[in-house]
Design an enzyme around this catalytic site. Sequence first.
Site, PDB file in Angstrom:
ATOM      1  N   LYS A 191     -22.421  27.050 -18.905  1.00  0.00           N
ATOM      2  CA  LYS A 191     -22.132  27.622 -17.591  1.00  0.00           C
ATOM      3  C   LYS A 191     -20.668  28.027 -17.540  1.00  0.00           C
ATOM      4  O   LYS A 191     -19.769  27.194 -17.448  1.00  0.00           O
ATOM      5  CB  LYS A 191     -22.413  26.632 -16.452  1.00  0.00           C
ATOM      6  N   GLU A 267     -12.355  17.311 -20.266  1.00  0.00           N
ATOM      7  CA  GLU A 267     -11.030  17.863 -20.596  1.00  0.00           C
ATOM      8  C   GLU A 267     -10.477  18.387 -19.281  1.00  0.00           C
ATOM      9  O   GLU A 267     -10.907  19.444 -18.811  1.00  0.00           O
ATOM     10  CB  GLU A 267     -11.168  19.037 -21.584  1.00  0.00           C
ATOM     11  N   CYS A 302      -3.813  24.392 -19.399  1.00  0.00           N
ATOM     12  CA  CYS A 302      -3.870  22.956 -19.100  1.00  0.00           C
ATOM     13  C   CYS A 302      -2.615  22.262 -19.621  1.00  0.00           C
ATOM     14  O   CYS A 302      -2.103  21.339 -19.021  1.00  0.00           O
ATOM     15  CB  CYS A 302      -5.123  22.340 -19.690  1.00  0.00           C
ATOM     16  N   GLU A 405      -0.622  19.228 -10.539  1.00  0.00           N
ATOM     17  CA  GLU A 405      -0.845  20.399 -11.388  1.00  0.00           C
ATOM     18  C   GLU A 405      -0.870  21.642 -10.507  1.00  0.00           C
ATOM     19  O   GLU A 405      -1.679  21.741  -9.590  1.00  0.00           O
ATOM     20  CB  GLU A 405      -2.176  20.272 -12.132  1.00  0.00           C
TER      21      GLU A 405
HETATM   22  P1  NAD Z   1     -12.601  23.915 -11.918  1.00  0.00           P
HETATM   23  O1  NAD Z   1     -12.674  22.448 -12.074  1.00  0.00           O
HETATM   24  O2  NAD Z   1     -12.488  24.476 -10.562  1.00  0.00           O
HETATM   25  O3  NAD Z   1     -13.926  24.593 -12.563  1.00  0.00           O
HETATM   26  C1  NAD Z   1     -14.341  24.294 -13.863  1.00  0.00           C
HETATM   27  C2  NAD Z   1     -15.849  24.509 -13.950  1.00  0.00           C
HETATM   28  O4  NAD Z   1     -16.491  23.613 -13.049  1.00  0.00           O
HETATM   29  C3  NAD Z   1     -16.275  25.921 -13.563  1.00  0.00           C
HETATM   30  O5  NAD Z   1     -17.325  26.354 -14.397  1.00  0.00           O
HETATM   31  C4  NAD Z   1     -16.765  25.736 -12.135  1.00  0.00           C
HETATM   32  O6  NAD Z   1     -17.759  26.655 -11.761  1.00  0.00           O
HETATM   33  C5  NAD Z   1     -17.335  24.322 -12.175  1.00  0.00           C
HETATM   34  N1  NAD Z   1     -17.332  23.681 -10.846  1.00  0.00           N
HETATM   35  C6  NAD Z   1     -16.457  23.900  -9.825  1.00  0.00           C
HETATM   36  N2  NAD Z   1     -16.812  23.171  -8.742  1.00  0.00           N
HETATM   37  C7  NAD Z   1     -17.930  22.469  -9.085  1.00  0.00           C
HETATM   38  C8  NAD Z   1     -18.790  21.564  -8.396  1.00  0.00           C
HETATM   39  N3  NAD Z   1     -18.589  21.237  -7.104  1.00  0.00           N
HETATM   40  N4  NAD Z   1     -19.840  21.032  -9.074  1.00  0.00           N
HETATM   41  C9  NAD Z   1     -20.090  21.375 -10.352  1.00  0.00           C
HETATM   42  N5  NAD Z   1     -19.338  22.270 -11.040  1.00  0.00           N
HETATM   43  C10 NAD Z   1     -18.261  22.801 -10.425  1.00  0.00           C
HETATM   44  O7  NAD Z   1     -11.433  24.404 -12.862  1.00  0.00           O
HETATM   45  P2  NAD Z   1     -10.862  25.884 -13.042  1.00  0.00           P
HETATM   46  O8  NAD Z   1     -10.106  26.259 -11.818  1.00  0.00           O
HETATM   47  O9  NAD Z   1     -11.935  26.784 -13.530  1.00  0.00           O
HETATM   48  O10 NAD Z   1      -9.851  25.679 -14.279  1.00  0.00           O
HETATM   49  C11 NAD Z   1      -8.582  25.153 -14.134  1.00  0.00           C
HETATM   50  C12 NAD Z   1      -8.559  23.687 -14.502  1.00  0.00           C
HETATM   51  O11 NAD Z   1      -9.056  23.488 -15.820  1.00  0.00           O
HETATM   52  C13 NAD Z   1      -7.130  23.142 -14.537  1.00  0.00           C
HETATM   53  O12 NAD Z   1      -7.109  21.883 -13.913  1.00  0.00           O
HETATM   54  C14 NAD Z   1      -6.828  23.002 -16.026  1.00  0.00           C
HETATM   55  O13 NAD Z   1      -5.864  22.059 -16.344  1.00  0.00           O
HETATM   56  C15 NAD Z   1      -8.180  22.646 -16.555  1.00  0.00           C
HETATM   57  N6  NAD Z   1      -8.252  22.908 -17.996  1.00  0.00           N
HETATM   58  C16 NAD Z   1      -8.224  21.840 -18.869  1.00  0.00           C
HETATM   59  C17 NAD Z   1      -8.243  22.073 -20.250  1.00  0.00           C
HETATM   60  C18 NAD Z   1      -8.200  20.922 -21.237  1.00  0.00           C
HETATM   61  O14 NAD Z   1      -8.446  21.141 -22.421  1.00  0.00           O
HETATM   62  N7  NAD Z   1      -7.915  19.716 -20.803  1.00  0.00           N
HETATM   63  C19 NAD Z   1      -8.297  23.383 -20.733  1.00  0.00           C
HETATM   64  C20 NAD Z   1      -8.324  24.432 -19.823  1.00  0.00           C
HETATM   65  C21 NAD Z   1      -8.306  24.186 -18.448  1.00  0.00           C
END
Ligand code: NAD
Length: 502
Positions: A191, A267, A302, A405
């Site tokens: 997804k 992650e 991240c 963050e």
């Molecule tokens: P997000 O948590 O908003 O979304 C990530 C995924 O989760 C998306 O596919 C989204 O559709 C899904 N999601 C969102 N709300 C949800 C819910 N209520 N229930 C189920 N699924 C849901 O994150 P983002 O804004 O897409 O990405 C940014 C974040 O990702 C930052 O915090 C960043 O640090 C993190 N990140 C971490 C790494 C790592 O390797 N640790 C790498 C890249 C990004």
Amino acid sequence: MSEKNYSYWLKQSEQLAFARQAYINGQYCDALSGETMEVISPRDGKVLTSIASCDEADIDLAVKAARGAFEAGAWSNQSPKQRKKVLLKFAQLIEQHSDELAVTESLDMGMTISDSSTMNLPGSVECVSWYAELVDKLYDEIAPTHPNSVTRIHRVPLGVVAAIVPWNYPLMIACWKLAPALAAGNSVVLKPSEQSSLTALRIAALATEAGIPDGVFNVVPGYGHTAGKALGLHMDVDALAFTGSTRVGGLYMQYAGQSNLKRVSLECGGKTPNIVLADAPDLDKAADGIVIGAFSNQGQICNAGSRLIVESSIKDALMVKVLERVASLRQGDPLDPETEIGPLVDASHLNNVAQYIDLGKEQGARLVTGGTKAEPFPDKLTGNCYLEPTIFTEVSAEMAIAKEEIFGPVLSVITVDDLDQAIEVANSTVYGLGAAIWTSNLLKMEKAAKAIQAGVIWVNSHDHGDISSPVGGFKQSGFGRDKSAHAFDKYTEFKAVWINLV
Ligand code: NAD
């Protein structure tokens, strides 16, 4: 070979035909509800296309297809050598479509074409080939039991793996999960983020072309609270491999607990410190690492080095270099290969980042550069998503901009007296993803590497990586590791077979 200049990429962008439907059981299909969502490019605010907006019913179809394929065994029971052959072909097809995929990514979420074409795409191709190459070189184990028995320990695939990914490096992060999961013999339901689904949808057909059997790799676009939640709660999903924010990572743990105790790996977010000590070997190099670390991909990484923790005696000298380097950054059209800073992913995210900038000012930090919306192309590109690289000095470790963050181009500079204080500040957030230290003193380097709670420590560099080196977090940055052979741990289970010989 023609040079890949600005006009080359503009032309590529005009020739794109986007994959817009979900990919389930080897076929593109609309969402069962018929719902779609618009894809708006942060480059210019224009609608690129609309894609399927899937929900629980589509997720259920995809999981059934994935389970059916797993049970049928055309992939899960295949020899590692055969899976390797198919995955190498998959990597080759992604490589053949690199330019198309790189431009798609830049248009979809604003990554600069130089990052997209020289890092995101080659990194994705390398990742798929690396796990393909690894899978036929792994041996199982024999336990040292009594000679009257033989105990084999096998690594076996889990079944159906759900991969949920964010928007910041959409294709590469998807590959970090799908490549080891598929190589191990699982079926995958991916997804992508609703903000960046286009490359995932495109590579689904390439997987089939490479020979991955129908149902083994499915891509279901949709919102997190619908499609993502349905995957999290599904009773027939065996593992959730999540990358995204810490808040949503917590939700996936709840989903697993409320359903079938499926395995979860997370992650999540970070607040990476870049510590520069007075004995740093090369301040120019450190300044470069700080600026690239804080502002690459518009700070939407991240591991972005969003905190500079600097020893007071060199703070002024270092800041002169950092500010010079920031002033030279080229902000502009992500499709121009000269551009170093493009737009943020969308206007709503820009507003979140802008709120942190307001908070920084209110809480008493000193804004030394940036802080306002940039208008690199007032007459052409009006996506409303461009923000100047922003730096605050006189930040204290308790301020929101030092602890939370921001995930945007905002650097917080904290001054400390010595290494001990630097370590204390470095560890003073809930995150523990990465940390960098710039020093020429071996003992200080070792002390920091031991004391800082983070999954990766860089010495005299920032955010360097290789597919062979694991990434992942301590504390609320998550658990489990992407990349390296350790990623297999997330997608396999051990099975012991005890054979009595008497
Ligand atoms: P997000 O948590 O908003 O979304 C990530 C995924 O989760 C998306 O596919 C989204 O559709 C899904 N999601 C969102 N709300 C949800 C819910 N209520 N229930 C189920 N699924 C849901 O994150 P983002 O804004 O897409 O990405 C940014 C974040 O990702 C930052 O915090 C960043 O640090 C993190 N990140 C971490 C790494 C790592 O390797 N640790 C790498 C890249 C990004």
